[in-house]
Scaffold this motif. Structure first.
Motif, mmCIF file in Angstrom:
data_model
loop_
_atom_site.group_PDB
_atom_site.id
_atom_site.type_symbol
_atom_site.label_atom_id
_atom_site.label_comp_id
_atom_site.label_asym_id
_atom_site.label_seq_id
_atom_site.Cartn_x
_atom_site.Cartn_y
_atom_site.Cartn_z
ATOM 1 N N ILE A 196 -4.379 4.318 12.438
ATOM 2 C CA ILE A 196 -5.044 3.215 11.635
ATOM 3 C C ILE A 196 -4.986 3.812 10.136
ATOM 4 O O ILE A 196 -5.507 4.888 10.266
ATOM 5 C CB ILE A 196 -6.159 2.910 12.043
ATOM 6 C CG1 ILE A 196 -6.776 1.469 11.229
ATOM 7 C CG2 ILE A 196 -7.330 3.756 12.350
ATOM 8 C CD1 ILE A 196 -5.913 0.327 11.577
ATOM 9 N N THR A 197 -4.513 3.257 9.176
ATOM 10 C CA THR A 197 -4.597 3.731 7.827
ATOM 11 C C THR A 197 -5.217 2.654 6.910
ATOM 12 O O THR A 197 -4.773 1.425 7.158
ATOM 13 C CB THR A 197 -3.048 3.743 7.208
ATOM 14 O OG1 THR A 197 -2.494 4.937 8.264
ATOM 15 C CG2 THR A 197 -3.072 4.125 5.694
ATOM 16 N N VAL A 198 -6.268 2.737 6.314
ATOM 17 C CA VAL A 198 -7.012 1.890 5.460
ATOM 18 C C VAL A 198 -6.948 2.198 3.830
ATOM 19 O O VAL A 198 -6.990 3.742 3.669
ATOM 20 C CB VAL A 198 -8.308 1.416 6.056
ATOM 21 C CG1 VAL A 198 -8.097 0.881 7.249
ATOM 22 C CG2 VAL A 198 -9.233 2.742 6.029
ATOM 23 N N VAL A 199 -7.187 1.411 3.009
ATOM 24 C CA VAL A 199 -7.475 1.634 1.644
ATOM 25 C C VAL A 199 -9.018 1.208 1.506
ATOM 26 O O VAL A 199 -9.155 0.318 2.101
ATOM 27 C CB VAL A 199 -6.659 0.844 0.615
ATOM 28 C CG1 VAL A 199 -6.993 0.984 -0.623
ATOM 29 C CG2 VAL A 199 -5.229 1.311 0.804
ATOM 30 N N GLY A 228 -3.876 -2.061 4.456
ATOM 31 C CA GLY A 228 -3.733 -1.027 5.666
ATOM 32 C C GLY A 228 -2.875 -1.334 6.255
ATOM 33 O O GLY A 228 -1.991 -2.128 6.253
ATOM 34 N N ILE A 229 -2.407 -0.395 7.338
ATOM 35 C CA ILE A 229 -1.567 -0.261 8.399
ATOM 36 C C ILE A 229 -2.092 -0.070 9.462
ATOM 37 O O ILE A 229 -2.946 0.952 10.092
ATOM 38 C CB ILE A 229 -0.385 0.689 8.216
ATOM 39 C CG1 ILE A 229 0.068 0.783 6.819
ATOM 40 C CG2 ILE A 229 0.810 0.476 9.216
ATOM 41 C CD1 ILE A 229 1.077 1.904 6.285
ATOM 42 N N VAL A 230 -1.827 -0.699 10.802
ATOM 43 C CA VAL A 230 -2.195 -0.493 12.155
ATOM 44 C C VAL A 230 -1.145 -0.188 12.921
ATOM 45 O O VAL A 230 0.017 -1.052 12.812
ATOM 46 C CB VAL A 230 -3.019 -1.623 12.635
ATOM 47 C CG1 VAL A 230 -2.377 -2.958 12.780
ATOM 48 C CG2 VAL A 230 -3.524 -1.178 14.202
ATOM 49 N N ASN A 231 -0.878 0.990 13.546
ATOM 50 C CA ASN A 231 0.363 1.407 14.429
ATOM 51 C C ASN A 231 -0.120 1.622 15.617
ATOM 52 O O ASN A 231 -0.742 2.644 16.009
ATOM 53 C CB ASN A 231 0.940 2.525 13.660
ATOM 54 C CG ASN A 231 2.174 3.078 14.474
ATOM 55 O OD1 ASN A 231 2.616 2.746 15.400
ATOM 56 N ND2 ASN A 231 2.786 3.723 13.451
ATOM 57 N N THR A 259 1.197 -4.721 8.928
ATOM 58 C CA THR A 259 0.634 -4.136 7.546
ATOM 59 C C THR A 259 -0.047 -5.361 6.826
ATOM 60 O O THR A 259 0.319 -6.590 7.108
ATOM 61 C CB THR A 259 1.755 -3.526 6.702
ATOM 62 O OG1 THR A 259 2.530 -4.713 6.244
ATOM 63 C CG2 THR A 259 2.587 -2.684 7.251
ATOM 64 N N TRP A 260 -0.911 -5.110 6.143
ATOM 65 C CA TRP A 260 -1.588 -5.991 4.825
ATOM 66 C C TRP A 260 -1.618 -5.290 3.501
ATOM 67 O O TRP A 260 -2.078 -4.064 3.517
ATOM 68 C CB TRP A 260 -2.754 -6.642 5.543
ATOM 69 C CG TRP A 260 -3.972 -5.834 5.526
ATOM 70 C CD1 TRP A 260 -5.070 -5.911 4.864
ATOM 71 C CD2 TRP A 260 -4.230 -4.836 6.704
ATOM 72 N NE1 TRP A 260 -5.895 -5.001 5.261
ATOM 73 C CE2 TRP A 260 -5.637 -4.467 6.467
ATOM 74 C CE3 TRP A 260 -3.430 -4.860 7.826
ATOM 75 C CZ2 TRP A 260 -6.083 -3.576 7.378
ATOM 76 C CZ3 TRP A 260 -3.873 -3.655 8.748
ATOM 77 C CH2 TRP A 260 -5.190 -3.111 8.216
ATOM 78 N N GLY A 261 -1.713 -6.382 2.679
ATOM 79 C CA GLY A 261 -2.265 -5.724 1.077
ATOM 80 C C GLY A 261 -0.915 -4.434 0.735
ATOM 81 O O GLY A 261 -0.014 -4.676 1.206
ATOM 82 N N LYS A 262 -1.123 -3.592 -0.093
ATOM 83 C CA LYS A 262 -0.382 -2.818 -0.567
ATOM 84 C C LYS A 262 -1.016 -1.412 -0.863
ATOM 85 O O LYS A 262 -2.124 -1.174 -0.683
ATOM 86 C CB LYS A 262 0.007 -3.317 -2.360
ATOM 87 C CG LYS A 262 0.788 -4.412 -2.176
ATOM 88 C CD LYS A 262 1.098 -4.694 -3.572
ATOM 89 C CE LYS A 262 1.915 -6.265 -3.667
ATOM 90 N NZ LYS A 262 3.146 -6.356 -3.117
ATOM 91 N N GLN A 263 -0.017 -0.612 -1.149
ATOM 92 C CA GLN A 263 -0.726 1.065 -1.182
ATOM 93 C C GLN A 263 -1.453 1.059 -2.504
ATOM 94 O O GLN A 263 -1.530 0.253 -3.387
ATOM 95 C CB GLN A 263 0.675 1.982 -1.413
ATOM 96 C CG GLN A 263 1.391 2.047 -0.201
ATOM 97 C CD GLN A 263 2.472 3.132 -0.445
ATOM 98 O OE1 GLN A 263 2.065 4.060 -0.376
ATOM 99 N NE2 GLN A 263 3.664 2.667 -0.317
ATOM 100 N N ILE A 264 -2.038 2.136 -2.887
ATOM 101 C CA ILE A 264 -3.217 2.062 -4.108
ATOM 102 C C ILE A 264 -2.554 2.082 -5.262
ATOM 103 O O ILE A 264 -2.958 1.963 -6.451
ATOM 104 C CB ILE A 264 -4.169 3.317 -3.941
ATOM 105 C CG1 ILE A 264 -3.546 4.634 -3.671
ATOM 106 C CG2 ILE A 264 -5.045 3.281 -2.820
ATOM 107 C CD1 ILE A 264 -4.179 6.070 -3.465
ATOM 108 N N ASP A 265 -0.971 2.503 -5.109
ATOM 109 C CA ASP A 265 -0.201 2.438 -6.736
ATOM 110 C C ASP A 265 0.359 1.075 -6.655
ATOM 111 O O ASP A 265 1.138 0.742 -7.798
ATOM 112 C CB ASP A 265 0.656 3.581 -6.698
ATOM 113 C CG ASP A 265 1.945 3.328 -5.556
ATOM 114 O OD1 ASP A 265 1.563 2.463 -4.817
ATOM 115 O OD2 ASP A 265 2.888 4.167 -5.627
ATOM 116 N N GLY A 266 -0.061 -0.020 -5.906
ATOM 117 C CA GLY A 266 0.580 -1.182 -6.260
ATOM 118 C C GLY A 266 1.659 -1.370 -5.383
ATOM 119 O O GLY A 266 2.335 -2.822 -5.432
#
Length: 328
Positions: free
Chosen positions: A35-38, A190-193, A200-207
């Motif tokens: 799991i990856t979240v911003v 974030g990303i759930v794998n 995925t949803w949203g974007k990375q922190i650089d847009g």
């Protein structure tokens, strides 16, 4: 069983714009879970991920057929005996699974768990099972034998020995539920794998959008295409590691529940969809249906795309994918 054929690329771990990318790798559901979240800081990141882990455990304790106390296990124990009342969440998931069974003409079927395990993919099988054994192995399978009562929210398996196994759709469902929960909790990206079921949803922190790379199953060190994922999902089913060879024919570990014979001709199927649940179930169905029938099905479904790699390494795509655009 699915193979972990997907990797996440362009993943940041740096702080930017007052945000961080926070990631955790675990083993859950007997599979890799990532799991990856911003988040604004590590504390918030851990809060989000702890919520995700709790949600996985909650659903696992409803739908796993390996845990004896779950509702699905109770349905299996009462096969041919009594209908079992289940939560609406479980009832609706099984209902949707049966709809995909109808869509794929039974190539995807959650009653596959009723199959006799006559095929071995651990190197111990030296000859093919007999035609009689193969035919007998699937006698209890059939989504038409799963009796759903909408008014009482009960599930009844018509024959003793029948079993439901939600592995082919449950991990995708869990990925969707984790995403929905984290969005509700205020996690904007974030990303759930779940073992290759990625949402995925949203974007990375650089847009920039999150990006996934699909590994060439004929060369595991090579990514043959990268795709941006924007509020969407992908799942890959593969057999490049688990298969047997008889008389020059490659038999995968993904077995056609209608015939008892392993699928042939394909080494991986990647399905893109808005929901991981749908991608998960369709990937298995397409694998069994084969290249031509699988692509024809996908080309009729709105919002669904797929990439198929055959056992010669040739890449086949649905009409909405221009592989040259995304080639690495």
């Amino acid at each position: 069983m699915k193979n972990y054929l997907l990797i996440i690329t362009a993943l940041f771990s740096l702080t930017s714009f007052g945000q961080i990318v926070h990631k955790r790798k675990l083993s859950m559901l007997g599979s890799p879970f990532e799991i990856t979240v911003v988040a604004k800081d590590t504390m918030q990141g851990n809060f989000f991920i702890d919520k995700a882990v709790a949600e996985v455990k909650r659903i696992e304790n409803l739908i796993s057929d390996w845990i004896p106390t779950t509702q699905i296990s109770e349905v299996n124990k009462n096969a041919g005996i009594n209908p079992v009342k289940v939560d609406d969440e479980v009832f609706q998931l099984v209902t949707r699974a049966n709809k995909i069974s109808k869509l794929t003409n039974g190539a995807f079927d959650i009653s596959y768990a009723s199959m006799d395990k006559i095929w071995k993919f651990d190197g111990s099988m030296k000859e093919m099972p007999t035609k009689e054994a193969i035919k007998s192995s699937v006698e209890k399978i059939g989504y038409e034998k799963i009796i759903m009562n909408d008014s009482t929210k009960t599930i009844f398996l018509k024959e003793k020995g029948m079993k439901l196994g939600l592995g082919g759709i449950g991990q995708g469902y869990i990925a969707d539920k984790v995403k929905a929960l984290l969005q509700k909790e205020g996690c904007q990206s974030g990303i759930v794998n779940v073992s290759g079921d990625i949402n995925t949803w949203g974007k990375q922190i650089d847009g920039k959008p999150w990006t996934i790379g699909i590994i060439n199953p004929m060369n595991k060190n090579k990514v043959f295409a990268t795709f941006p994922l924007e509020d969407s999902a992908v799942e890959t089913s593969g057999s490049y590691e688990k298969f047997v060879m008889f008389n020059g024919v490659r038999y995968s570990h993904i077995i056609d529940p209608r015939t008892g014979y392993p699928a042939t001709g394909i080494v991986s199927v990647s399905v893109f969809a808005k929901q991981t649940e749908i991608a998960d179930a369709l990937a298995t169905g397409i694998f069994v249906l084969g290249i031509d029938v699988g692509l024809d099905l996908v080309n009729q479904l709105k919002g669904i795309e797929c990439i198929i790699v055959d056992d010669k390494g040739k890449i086949h795509t649905s009409k909405g994918i221009d592989i040259q655009k995304y080639k690495s």
